[in-house]
Design a protein around this motif. Structure first.
Motif, PDB file in Angstrom:
ATOM      1  N   ASP A 280     -72.769 -22.594  43.118  1.00 19.42           N
ATOM      2  CA  ASP A 280     -73.014 -21.157  43.263  1.00 19.42           C
ATOM      3  C   ASP A 280     -72.383 -20.341  42.146  1.00 19.42           C
ATOM      4  OD1 ASP A 280     -70.441 -21.671  44.034  1.00 19.42           O
ATOM      5  OD2 ASP A 280     -70.496 -20.422  45.834  1.00 19.42           O
ATOM      6  N   GLY A 281     -71.798 -21.010  41.158  1.00 20.53           N
ATOM      7  CA  GLY A 281     -71.326 -20.323  39.976  1.00 20.53           C
ATOM      8  C   GLY A 281     -69.843 -20.038  39.974  1.00 20.53           C
ATOM      9  N   LEU A 282     -69.307 -19.860  38.784  1.00 20.84           N
ATOM     10  CA  LEU A 282     -67.909 -19.503  38.568  1.00 20.84           C
ATOM     11  C   LEU A 282     -67.897 -18.134  37.910  1.00 20.84           C
ATOM     12  CD1 LEU A 282     -64.922 -20.377  38.646  1.00 20.84           C
ATOM     13  CD2 LEU A 282     -65.258 -21.388  36.377  1.00 20.84           C
ATOM     14  N   ALA A 283     -67.321 -17.155  38.601  1.00 22.20           N
ATOM     15  CA  ALA A 283     -67.479 -15.766  38.181  1.00 22.20           C
ATOM     16  C   ALA A 283     -66.416 -15.293  37.192  1.00 22.20           C
ATOM     17  CB  ALA A 283     -67.458 -14.845  39.404  1.00 22.20           C
ATOM     18  N   GLY A 284     -65.337 -16.025  37.021  1.00 20.52           N
ATOM     19  CA  GLY A 284     -64.292 -15.584  36.105  1.00 20.52           C
ATOM     20  C   GLY A 284     -64.723 -15.682  34.654  1.00 20.52           C
ATOM     21  N   PRO A 285     -64.113 -14.897  33.764  1.00 18.74           N
ATOM     22  CA  PRO A 285     -64.469 -14.946  32.348  1.00 18.74           C
ATOM     23  C   PRO A 285     -64.055 -16.261  31.705  1.00 18.74           C
ATOM     24  CG  PRO A 285     -62.626 -13.459  32.710  1.00 18.74           C
ATOM     25  CD  PRO A 285     -63.126 -13.850  34.056  1.00 18.74           C
ATOM     26  N   TRP A 308     -72.856 -24.188  31.127  1.00 20.53           N
ATOM     27  CA  TRP A 308     -73.179 -22.776  30.866  1.00 20.53           C
ATOM     28  C   TRP A 308     -73.972 -22.160  32.015  1.00 20.53           C
ATOM     29  CZ3 TRP A 308     -71.523 -19.472  27.199  1.00 20.53           C
ATOM     30  CH2 TRP A 308     -72.236 -18.286  27.015  1.00 20.53           C
ATOM     31  N   LYS A 309     -74.851 -22.946  32.616  1.00 20.53           N
ATOM     32  CA  LYS A 309     -75.686 -22.438  33.707  1.00 20.53           C
ATOM     33  C   LYS A 309     -74.853 -22.014  34.919  1.00 20.53           C
ATOM     34  CE  LYS A 309     -79.295 -25.798  32.472  1.00 20.53           C
ATOM     35  NZ  LYS A 309     -80.044 -26.993  32.974  1.00 20.53           N
ATOM     36  N   HIS A 310     -73.671 -22.615  35.077  1.00 24.82           N
ATOM     37  CA  HIS A 310     -72.848 -22.358  36.262  1.00 24.82           C
ATOM     38  C   HIS A 310     -71.761 -21.311  36.010  1.00 24.82           C
ATOM     39  CE1 HIS A 310     -74.680 -25.744  38.400  1.00 24.82           C
ATOM     40  NE2 HIS A 310     -74.608 -26.396  37.251  1.00 24.82           N
ATOM     41  N   LEU A 311     -71.716 -20.773  34.801  1.00 26.44           N
ATOM     42  CA  LEU A 311     -70.756 -19.707  34.487  1.00 26.44           C
ATOM     43  C   LEU A 311     -71.473 -18.381  34.691  1.00 26.44           C
ATOM     44  CD1 LEU A 311     -69.183 -21.209  31.226  1.00 26.44           C
ATOM     45  CD2 LEU A 311     -68.339 -21.390  33.580  1.00 26.44           C
ATOM     46  N   THR A 312     -71.111 -17.679  35.757  1.00 24.42           N
ATOM     47  CA  THR A 312     -71.874 -16.489  36.149  1.00 24.42           C
ATOM     48  C   THR A 312     -71.170 -15.180  35.807  1.00 24.42           C
ATOM     49  OG1 THR A 312     -70.888 -16.649  38.365  1.00 24.42           O
ATOM     50  CG2 THR A 312     -73.035 -17.701  38.020  1.00 24.42           C
ATOM     51  N   GLY A 313     -69.950 -15.262  35.280  1.00 25.14           N
ATOM     52  CA  GLY A 313     -69.242 -14.054  34.871  1.00 25.14           C
ATOM     53  C   GLY A 313     -69.371 -13.837  33.376  1.00 25.14           C
ATOM     54  N   TRP A 314     -68.440 -13.056  32.802  1.00 22.59           N
ATOM     55  CA  TRP A 314     -68.414 -12.877  31.346  1.00 22.59           C
ATOM     56  C   TRP A 314     -68.226 -14.242  30.703  1.00 22.59           C
ATOM     57  CZ3 TRP A 314     -65.793 -14.108  27.056  1.00 22.59           C
ATOM     58  CH2 TRP A 314     -65.988 -13.338  25.910  1.00 22.59           C
ATOM     59  N   LYS A 315     -68.992 -14.526  29.647  1.00 19.48           N
ATOM     60  CA  LYS A 315     -68.863 -15.812  28.977  1.00 19.48           C
ATOM     61  C   LYS A 315     -69.282 -15.677  27.519  1.00 19.48           C
ATOM     62  CE  LYS A 315     -73.395 -17.208  30.897  1.00 19.48           C
ATOM     63  NZ  LYS A 315     -74.098 -18.205  31.735  1.00 19.48           N
ATOM     64  N   ARG A 316     -68.697 -16.503  26.688  1.00 20.87           N
ATOM     65  CA  ARG A 316     -69.037 -16.554  25.279  1.00 20.87           C
ATOM     66  C   ARG A 316     -68.871 -17.971  24.794  1.00 20.87           C
ATOM     67  NH1 ARG A 316     -70.837 -12.937  24.934  1.00 20.87           N
ATOM     68  NH2 ARG A 316     -69.723 -11.124  24.127  1.00 20.87           N
ATOM     69  N   TRP A 317     -69.836 -18.430  23.990  1.00 16.60           N
ATOM     70  CA  TRP A 317     -69.779 -19.772  23.403  1.00 16.60           C
ATOM     71  C   TRP A 317     -69.782 -19.608  21.891  1.00 16.60           C
ATOM     72  CZ3 TRP A 317     -73.795 -24.213  24.737  1.00 16.60           C
ATOM     73  CH2 TRP A 317     -73.511 -25.342  23.948  1.00 16.60           C
TER      74      TRP A 317
END
Length: 399
Positions: A280-285, A308-317
Motif C-alpha cells: 500500500d506504499g511508503l509515504a515518507g520522503p 519506486w512504485k511503492h514510494l508514495t510520498g516525496w521521492k527523488r532518484w
C-alpha cells in the motif's frame, strides 16, 4: 550489500567481491602509507626532522563549524544477537559526530591500528586523520539526528566524510556498526569478526535488512528516552530524525522508516531492496542516489524501478552514470589520497569506483544528502533537488 548478487548476472561469489576492495586497498596503500607516515630523517648536523609527507586527511566539510565526535558501546538486553546464538544480548558500537562548542582538542583517529588490521589486513588506515575533535563539548540546544548504516562488511568509519559534513551543517550524526556483519572493536580492546560474510545470499540479505532496522530502533529508543543520553551534553530533537545508509545500509534506513514513525526521512545510497516495501506504499520522503542504475541492463535498475512504485510520498532518484557502487563511502577518496587508484584492475575499478574521482563523488553525495535532510527535517528550501545543477554535472536526475 557491498555488491549484491543480483546486481550482475555473472558476479563472482559475494564474499570474494566484498573482500576484494579491502585486499586491493591494503596491497596498494601499504607501501604508500609507510612512505607517507611521518618519521625522523637526518637533518643538518644529524638533527632529526620530519620532512616526510603528511598522512591523508578526511576532506574538510563544506561548512565551517566545529565538529566533535565520540564512540559509545551500547547493549540491547531485550534480544539475543541474531548472528551469534550463544550471545544473550546484542552489543553495538556507535560513533557520534555533532556540532561542537569549539574545535580545540586532539583530532579523533580514523580507526585504530587493530581495527585497520582486522578489516584490511594491516594497520595503514590508522594513519588517516579526521577533522573532528575527540570528546569535544556539544553545542547547546536540541539537534536534528541522522542515523547512518554502512554497507555490508564495511565499518561505520567508511561514512566518516559524510558524517563530518552533516555534523558541520548542524546535525547530530550516529553511525552504527552492526556487530558480526563486519569487524567491530569494543572499548575493552576485543575485535569481533564478521560471522556471516562468507554465506551471503538473498535470504540473508532480507534478514540483515530487518535486523539492522531493529538496531536503528534500539538506538532511537536510547536517544529519545527521558534523562541523559549516551553522549553527555548532546540533546536530540525527537521530532527531526532521519536515516541514511550505503548499499544494504541504505535499504535498512528505508526499512527503519517503514517500521518506526520517528524516522521522518530516509536516503538509500545504491542499496538493493531485499526486504519488500509495503504493497500500500511508503509515504515518507525517500532519496535514492545510485551509480549507473539509470542505464544498468541488469537487475540493479529493475530492483529500483520496482521499489519506486511503492514510494508514495516525496521521492527523488539521482544517478552517477560515471560512478561505482563504492562512490558513496570513503573508499574512493582514500584511494585517491594514497595515489593508487590507477593500480586497481580495470574490471574491479569500473564496477566499484567507475571513472568518477573521489573528490567529485564525495561532493555530490554531500550536496544531495545534505539538501535532502535540510528540506525534510529542517524545512529549508533545497533547489538542488528540483533540477540539474551546473555545479554537479556528474549527477543525472532520473525521476
Amino acid at each position: 550489500m557491498s555488491k549484491p548478487p543480483r546486481r550482475r548476472a555473472a558476479a563472482p561469489p559475494l564474499a570474494l567481491t566484498l573482500l576484494l576492495p579491502f585486499a586491493l586497498l591494503l596491497a596498494l596503500v601499504g607501501p604508500q602509507a609507510a612512505a607517507a607516515a611521518p618519521g625522523p630523517t637526518a637533518g643538518p648536523a644529524g638533527v632529526p626532522t620530519t620532512s616526510a609527507p603528511s598522512p591523508p586527511r578526511v576532506p574538510a566539510p563544506t561548512t565551517h563549524r566545529p565538529v566533535g565526535t565520540t564512540s559509545v558501546h551500547l547493549v540491547d538486553a531485550s534480544r539475543h544477537d541474531p548472528w551469534r546464538p550463544d550471545a544473550a544480548t546484542r552489543e553495538l558500537m556507535v560513533t557520534f559526530w555533532y556540532p561542537a562548542l569549539s574545535s580545540r582538542g586532539a583530532r579523533a583517529p580514523y580507526m585504530s591500528a587493530e581495527l585497520s588490521t582486522a578489516l584490511f589486513g594491516g594497520p595503514e588506515l590508522a594513519a588517516v586523520r579526521t577533522g573532528a575533535a575527540a570528546g569535544a563539548t556539544p553545542a547547546p540546544g536540541r539537534h536534528p539526528l541522522i542515523v547512518l548504516s554502512p554497507g555490508f562488511g564495511y565499518s561505520r568509519t567508511s561514512l566518516t566524510a559524510l558524517a563530518e559534513d552533516l555534523a558541520a551543517r548542524g546535525y547530530a550524526v550516529a553511525a552504527l556498526d552492526h556487530t558480526y556483519e563486519t569487524a567491530v572493536q569494543f572499548p575493552d580492546g576485543r575485535v569481533e569478526a564478521c560471522l556471516i560474510c562468507s554465506r551471503v545470499d538473498e535470504r540473508l540479505g532480507t534478514e540483515v535488512t530487518l535486523s539492522r532496522a531493529r538496531d536503528i530502533r534500539f538506538l532511537l529508543d536510547r536517544l529519545t528516552a527521558p534523562g541523559p543520553g549516551p553522549v553527555r551534553g548532546l540533546r536530540i530533537d525527537p521530532s527531526r530524525i532521519g536515516a541514511a545508509g550505503h548499499s544494504l545500509g541504505g535499504a535498512s534506513a528505508v526499512e527503519a522508516m517503514r517500521e518506526d514513525s520517528r524516522v521522518r526521512a530516509a536516503a538509500n545510497l545504491d542499496g538493493d531492496f531485499f526486504a519488500p516495501l509495503p504493497a500500500d506504499g511508503l509515504a515518507g520522503p525517500v532519496l535514492l542516489l545510485s551509480a549507473r542504475r539509470s542505464s544498468d541492463a541488469h537487475d540493479a535498475a529493475a530492483d529500483w524501478e520496482e521499489a519506486w512504485k511503492h514510494l508514495t510520498g516525496w521521492k527523488r532518484w539521482l544517478d552517477l552514470p560515471e560512478g561505482g557502487h563504492l562512490s558513496f563511502c570513503d573508499m574512493p577518496w582514500l584511494l585517491d589520497a594514497f595515489g593508487v587508484r590507477d593500480q586497481i584492475p580495470p574490471e574491479t575499478a569500473h564496477e566499484q569506483y567507475g571513472s568518477l574521482s573521489g573528490e567529485r563523488a564525495l561532493a555530490a553525495s554531500r550536496t544531495y544528502l545534505g539538501a535532502f535532510f535540510d528540506r525534510h527535517l529542517l524545512g529549508r528550501p533545497s533547489p538542488e533537488l528540483n533540477r540539474p545543477s551546473a555545479n554537479h554535472p556528474e549527477v543525472r536526475f532520473v525521476k
